[in-house]
Design a protein around this motif. Structure first.
Motif, PDB file in Angstrom:
ATOM      1  N   THR A   1       0.844  -1.189   0.000  1.00  0.00           N
ATOM      2  CA  THR A   1       0.000   0.000   0.000  1.00  0.00           C
ATOM      3  C   THR A   1       0.876   1.234   0.000  1.00  0.00           C
ATOM      4  O   THR A   1       2.022   1.193   0.419  1.00  0.00           O
ATOM      5  CB  THR A   1      -0.923   0.014   1.227  1.00  0.00           C
ATOM      6  OG1 THR A   1      -0.127  -0.211   2.391  1.00  0.00           O
ATOM      7  CG2 THR A   1      -1.985  -1.058   1.125  1.00  0.00           C
TER       8      THR A   1
ATOM      9  N   ASP B   1       3.116  -6.964  -8.880  1.00  0.00           N
ATOM     10  CA  ASP B   1       2.779  -5.681  -8.265  1.00  0.00           C
ATOM     11  C   ASP B   1       3.274  -5.641  -6.824  1.00  0.00           C
ATOM     12  O   ASP B   1       3.732  -4.592  -6.350  1.00  0.00           O
ATOM     13  CB  ASP B   1       1.271  -5.459  -8.314  1.00  0.00           C
ATOM     14  CG  ASP B   1       0.885  -4.038  -7.929  1.00  0.00           C
ATOM     15  OD1 ASP B   1       1.509  -3.099  -8.449  1.00  0.00           O
ATOM     16  OD2 ASP B   1      -0.047  -3.877  -7.118  1.00  0.00           O
TER      17      ASP B   1
ATOM     18  N   GLN C   1      -8.660  -3.285  -9.662  1.00  0.00           N
ATOM     19  CA  GLN C   1      -7.871  -2.738  -8.562  1.00  0.00           C
ATOM     20  C   GLN C   1      -6.376  -2.849  -8.869  1.00  0.00           C
ATOM     21  O   GLN C   1      -5.603  -1.923  -8.617  1.00  0.00           O
ATOM     22  CB  GLN C   1      -8.203  -3.464  -7.257  1.00  0.00           C
ATOM     23  CG  GLN C   1      -7.573  -2.836  -6.008  1.00  0.00           C
ATOM     24  CD  GLN C   1      -6.145  -3.268  -5.754  1.00  0.00           C
ATOM     25  OE1 GLN C   1      -5.737  -4.357  -6.180  1.00  0.00           O
ATOM     26  NE2 GLN C   1      -5.379  -2.432  -5.084  1.00  0.00           N
TER      27      GLN C   1
ATOM     28  N   SER D   1      -3.612   0.059  -9.320  1.00  0.00           N
ATOM     29  CA  SER D   1      -2.374   0.097  -8.550  1.00  0.00           C
ATOM     30  C   SER D   1      -1.151   0.276  -9.448  1.00  0.00           C
ATOM     31  O   SER D   1      -0.270   1.097  -9.165  1.00  0.00           O
ATOM     32  CB  SER D   1      -2.245  -1.198  -7.737  1.00  0.00           C
ATOM     33  OG  SER D   1      -1.006  -1.253  -7.065  1.00  0.00           O
TER      34      SER D   1
ATOM     35  N   TYR E   1      -0.928   3.693 -10.953  1.00  0.00           N
ATOM     36  CA  TYR E   1      -0.425   4.619  -9.930  1.00  0.00           C
ATOM     37  C   TYR E   1       1.103   4.561  -9.883  1.00  0.00           C
ATOM     38  O   TYR E   1       1.773   5.599  -9.841  1.00  0.00           O
ATOM     39  CB  TYR E   1      -1.018   4.256  -8.566  1.00  0.00           C
ATOM     40  CG  TYR E   1      -0.435   5.041  -7.407  1.00  0.00           C
ATOM     41  CD1 TYR E   1      -0.983   6.257  -7.027  1.00  0.00           C
ATOM     42  CD2 TYR E   1       0.673   4.566  -6.703  1.00  0.00           C
ATOM     43  CE1 TYR E   1      -0.451   6.980  -5.966  1.00  0.00           C
ATOM     44  CE2 TYR E   1       1.207   5.280  -5.648  1.00  0.00           C
ATOM     45  CZ  TYR E   1       0.637   6.475  -5.279  1.00  0.00           C
ATOM     46  OH  TYR E   1       1.171   7.187  -4.234  1.00  0.00           O
TER      47      TYR E   1
ATOM     48  N   SER F   1      -5.433   5.417 -13.610  1.00  0.00           N
ATOM     49  CA  SER F   1      -5.620   4.709 -12.342  1.00  0.00           C
ATOM     50  C   SER F   1      -6.976   5.033 -11.733  1.00  0.00           C
ATOM     51  O   SER F   1      -7.712   4.146 -11.286  1.00  0.00           O
ATOM     52  CB  SER F   1      -4.510   5.095 -11.362  1.00  0.00           C
ATOM     53  OG  SER F   1      -4.684   4.455 -10.124  1.00  0.00           O
TER      54      SER F   1
ATOM     55  N   GLU G   1      -6.479   2.658  -2.469  1.00  0.00           N
ATOM     56  CA  GLU G   1      -5.773   3.059  -3.690  1.00  0.00           C
ATOM     57  C   GLU G   1      -6.358   4.363  -4.242  1.00  0.00           C
ATOM     58  O   GLU G   1      -5.624   5.213  -4.760  1.00  0.00           O
ATOM     59  CB  GLU G   1      -5.865   1.954  -4.730  1.00  0.00           C
ATOM     60  CG  GLU G   1      -4.764   1.994  -5.765  1.00  0.00           C
ATOM     61  CD  GLU G   1      -3.419   1.596  -5.191  1.00  0.00           C
ATOM     62  OE1 GLU G   1      -2.471   2.398  -5.338  1.00  0.00           O
ATOM     63  OE2 GLU G   1      -3.312   0.512  -4.618  1.00  0.00           O
TER      64      GLU G   1
END
Length: 631
Positions: free
Chosen positions: A34, A127, A162, A166, A169, A177, A211
């Motif tokens: 995160t 990721d 999602q 991510s 981003y 995003s 996010e």
């Protein structure tokens, strides 16, 4: 079976991989990658181990299923066995290399649609490690194309969106995003309406909301980001037991998010709740309680309750010292000195700082912060020579840290500039703010700070008579803060008020009137028409119309100012007297105006719903005179 469940089953029947296992891995991975600082953990948002996922029994081929099938050719049986073994090899892969090799083996035996969940799992693994965002994007895109063939909402599709949000981003493709994450959010809402269990949706929804907060923070939309963080907190409230330790940390995280946007009043109850939970669960001498108390001290300082702030800080320092947490203790000591300065206990603050300065490295940022606080205490004692020497030492340290810690250094420069401003060293203050601005412009998530610094530079230039130089900084600040906080934020109103003053100084009274009109409109909405700053905007508008020779409008707005001051009662008798004097003066000028004089045409006030652009409010400015607001 529900339509949502049917959608899942149709996917999972084709993808023999265990979706339940994939979902659990997805949830576990959230805690490791995160981005949003105020809320950087999921704190165990896992599916209950006692509860089986509704599709777990349907997600892998069992031996019973194979036995119950009609007799098949040996060739078909060999293919089934081969696929089964490939799936088993993929699911047992632990490292990135093993997983990619197993996926490559599967590609020859499975069609693209059957590889949807496998592509998602590989994308999530990549990721998590964060090393190859372009490759992650490739797998996530493959997963979406495979899982979303029929266009029906499903949890795997939401998870894939999602993931796409991510990785975009990570690649700083913030608008892309935002699009993926909003789409995931809509799908999860629809699944909830169709009856899918909240326990299945919540972990993915939490990831999506977190996010969204990351992306909006990066875009400078901090107020909106805070709304997403509140939704994360609400999910945790539904997930954890009441008064659990995890919920205590969640309350503190949200309090920190409030502090980040300077909303100290809203932060207070969350921090107090965190303190209450941690005291009950862990006792008064726990590290968690110490962190709660230190944050509570910062919140009380923001609320200007400095005695309470210092009390909480002292309690925090005792615990931090007992636990030997020297780094946290050092920052708490600096906080304590700043609280003592706020209470005008300057000698105590200096002694506190002298006690900790020897604990820092000569080139450390903490040492620079200590000298900044010491300079502030000395400045308040009017020991300007000593204060400047401390600031010079701090700047010497910070100069070497600009590329390593641009945000922290820019914030320190802002603090130093304010001290030079207090000592009437305006040129030095402006120079430091420009250095801070140059660093902030390279940090897209710091757009609100960029706007504030630009506004400060504009105000100081205006104060020192450099009006023409001030205008582009003020224009840039208005645009930045509108994007971050909306067009009706009181900070935007102050900037338009300064722009009006600048145009009035340049005898561009028509532009000044328009700027003051915008400022008044914003102030009336954000602060109320009887707030002192709203009244000032009204009086400024009257002054601009008077400069244009539009005395009826000037008198109208000055009368509004008089009425507003009257509502303040005896506390504003001096302001009321001055407003009445100006009103009488305007009436005399109006009566004495020559009958053949044609007053300049007054421009209408903008409507509250009308979007405001600085550029559109310059009808009397030749194009050649307009300056760019980009620096």
């Amino acid at each position: 079976m529900r339509r949502a469940s049917s959608t899942f089953f149709s996917h999972l029947a084709k993808h023999k991989l265990s979706f339940s296992l994939l979902l659990r891995e997805f949830i576990t991975d959230l805690s490791s990658h995160t981005h949003c600082k105020p809320c950087n953990k999921t704190h165990g948002l896992l599916l209950s181990p006692r509860r089986h996922h509704p599709f777990q029994a349907n997600t892998s081929r069992s031996m019973d299923t194979l036995v119950s099938r009609p007799p098949q050719t040996s060739s078909r049986q060999r293919k089934i066995k081969e696929k089964f073994e490939l799936e088993e090899a993929f699911e047992s892969a632990k490292t990135k290399v093993e997983m990619l090799k197993a996926f490559e083996d599967m590609e020859a035996a499975f069609d693209e649609r059957e590889l949807g969940l496998a592509s998602l799992k590989v994308g999530l693994k990549l990721d998590q490690e964060g090393e190859e965002p372009e490759k992650t994007l490739s797998f996530a895109t493959r997963a979406l194309n495979a899982l979303n063939k029929d266009g029906k909402p499903s949890l795997p599709v939401a998870m894939t969106l999602q993931l796409l949000g991510s990785v975009c981003y990570s690649l700083k493709r913030f608008n892309d995003s935002l699009g993926y994450l909003n789409r995931a959010n809509r799908i999860l809402g629809r699944l909830g309406e169709e009856g899918l269990s909240g326990e299945d949706i919540r972990p993915v929804l939490h990831a999506v909301q977190l996010e969204l907060a990351n992306v909006k923070t990066a875009l400078g939309r901090r107020e909106e980001a805070f709304g997403n963080l509140k939704k994360c907190f609400e999910i945790k409230e539904m997930t954890f037991e009441k008064n659990s330790r995890e919920l205590g940390v969640a309350n503190r995280d949200l309090a920190e998010a409030c502090v980040a946007i300077l909303n100290f009043k809203e932060a207070l109850p969350y921090c107090l709740k965190a303190l209450e939970i941690h005291r009950h669960q862990l006792g008064n001498n726990s590290v968690e309680v110490a962190h709660d108390r230190r944050l509570l001290g910062v919140i009380y300082s923001g609320l200007e309750e400095h005695e309470k702030a210092l009390e909480q800080n002292e309690l925090s320092r005792k615990v931090l010292k007992n636990w030997g947490l020297d780094s946290d203790l050092l920052r708490a000591e600096i906080d304590a000195a700043n609280m003592q300065i706020a209470l005008r206990k300057y000698d105590e603050a200096i002694n506190t700082l002298k006690g900790v300065v020897q604990q820092t490295d000569k080139e450390s940022e903490n040492r620079a912060l200590i000298f900044i606080s010491m300079a502030k205490a000395l400045c308040n004692q009017e020991k300007f020579v000593d204060s400047k020497r401390c600031l010079e030492i701090a700047c010497g340290i910070l100069d070497k840290k600009e590329t390593v810690s641009p945000l922290e250094v820019s914030e320190a420069y802002m603090e130093i500039s304010m001290q030079y401003e207090t000592m009437n060293e305006f040129e030095t203050a402006i120079s430091l703010l420009k250095r801070a601005l140059a660093m902030l412009e390279r940090l897209p998530q710091e757009q609100p700070s960029e706007g504030s610094v630009s506004a400060r530079i504009g105000w100081l230039l205006l104060l020192t008579g450099k009006v023409t130089q001030a205008i582009p900084y003020l224009e840039s600040a208005a645009e930045r803060l509108k994007e971050s906080f909306g067009p009706k934020h009181f900070g935007v109103g102050y900037i338009y008020n300064n722009l009006g003053a600048a145009y009035l100084e340049l005898d561009r009274s028509q532009s000044a009137a328009q700027m003051f009109a915008v400022a008044k409109d914003i102030m009336d909405v954000s602060l109320g028409p009887h707030h002192a700053d709203s009244i000032e905007s009204c009086q400024n508008l009257s002054k601009a119309y008077a400069a244009m020779g539009s005395y009826p409008l000037a008198i109208e707005f000055q009368q509004q100012a008089v009425d507003a001051w009257e509502s303040h009662g005896p506390s504003a008798c001096d302001e009321l007297r001055e407003a009445q004097r100006v009103l009488e003066q305007l009436k005399k000028k109006a009566l004495g105006a020559a009958l053949n004089e044609v007053p300049a045409k007054a421009l209408p006030l903008p409507h509250a719903s009308e979007p405001v652009s600085v550029r559109s409010l310059q009808p009397d400015v030749p194009v050649s005179e307009r300056q760019s607001s980009t620096f």
